[in-house]
Design a protein around this motif. Sequence first.
Motif, PDB file in Angstrom:
ATOM      1  N   ARG A  27      -8.217 -84.686  32.843  1.00 46.24           N
ATOM      2  CA  ARG A  27      -8.864 -85.922  32.420  1.00 46.24           C
ATOM      3  C   ARG A  27      -8.294 -87.113  33.177  1.00 46.24           C
ATOM      4  O   ARG A  27      -9.034 -88.003  33.606  1.00 46.24           O
ATOM      5  CB  ARG A  27      -8.672 -86.117  30.912  1.00 46.24           C
ATOM      6  N   ARG A  31     -10.105 -90.098  35.403  1.00 44.87           N
ATOM      7  CA  ARG A  31     -10.133 -91.343  34.621  1.00 44.87           C
ATOM      8  C   ARG A  31      -9.693 -92.545  35.453  1.00 44.87           C
ATOM      9  O   ARG A  31     -10.350 -93.593  35.432  1.00 44.87           O
ATOM     10  CB  ARG A  31      -9.232 -91.186  33.390  1.00 44.87           C
ATOM     11  N   THR A  32      -8.582 -92.401  36.184  1.00 46.57           N
ATOM     12  CA  THR A  32      -8.062 -93.544  36.943  1.00 46.57           C
ATOM     13  C   THR A  32      -9.017 -93.981  38.044  1.00 46.57           C
ATOM     14  O   THR A  32      -9.329 -95.178  38.142  1.00 46.57           O
ATOM     15  CB  THR A  32      -6.675 -93.208  37.518  1.00 46.57           C
ATOM     16  N   GLU A  35     -11.961 -95.809  36.390  1.00 45.87           N
ATOM     17  CA  GLU A  35     -11.640 -97.135  35.868  1.00 45.87           C
ATOM     18  C   GLU A  35     -11.409 -98.133  37.003  1.00 45.87           C
ATOM     19  O   GLU A  35     -11.809 -99.295  36.906  1.00 45.87           O
ATOM     20  CB  GLU A  35     -10.417 -97.065  34.963  1.00 45.87           C
TER      21      GLU A  35
END
Length: 311
Positions: A27, A31-32, A35
């Motif tokens: 995940r 995710r990074t 974002e």
Amino acid sequence: MRSPELAATVPPKACASAPAPAADSARAGWRTPLELTVLGAIWGGSFLFMRESSKHFGAVPLVEMRLGLGALILLPFLWKARESFRGANIWAKLALIGTINSAVPFVLFAWASQRAPAGVGAITNSMAVLFTALVGFLFFGEKIGMQRAIALLIGFAGVVVLASGKTAGASIGWAVAAGCAAAFLYGIGANLVRRQLTGLPAAAVAAATLGCSALLTLPFAIANWPEHSIPVNAWVSASMLGVLCTGIAFVMYYRLIQRIGAGRAVAVTYLVPLFGMAFGWIRLHEPVTLTMLIAATLILGSVAMSQRAAK
């Protein structure tokens, strides 16, 4: 987002139901980047919103809206940490840093947006990373090193290329100068925050500096408030600039810093010009000129070189 203290208080039952480390790693793997991309798009969009609204509001009234709305979004963080912000001395520092790091740069970028495409402001904004290193070297005795010095020269070469360009036959030199002046003030502000506001919660500091800037800018905004009617789309763009591109974006950025560190979070700098130019082209049909592409390549390349040297 969980702090170490909160993680230590999670009951055993909750820990047992937590996802496996492999799942957490998978995940975190997407995710990074996701974002960072979203944040780059939001901040790239800020130059589009300025471009759409500044011609109707004027630079100072638009910035007043941006500061006020951004401060309201971040106000809960300041309220939570209010015990850390007692005394006239700390508020004097916050007012000074807010002026240098928010009010004046925002006005300069809004002024530039009336005179140059959205992509130009986004490109000059990237110089803030280089100016932070330069200010640290000139005024605070930080070592800069040969590689970062070369990076600065390459970045300045990119600025010269950008300033030499024209859009629709009109020179954009003054807009580039205003954007670079704003980026230089960001460099001063970053160094002051690092030295004068150490130990204070970053989101609360952002709320306080934006709030102080909004109060200081208010008389000038009232004096310059437009007498003509302002179209709905300009109100929407100004509101998006304050709520999304300032308040919500600051929250996202500080959460990223807490999770992955400032060194990795600053990678968003590389995405802002790309989205700024793309949105200007798609929404406003602004041309992406050869000089813009060359300047963006030089400046972003110099930022990458500077970051590697810093690490």
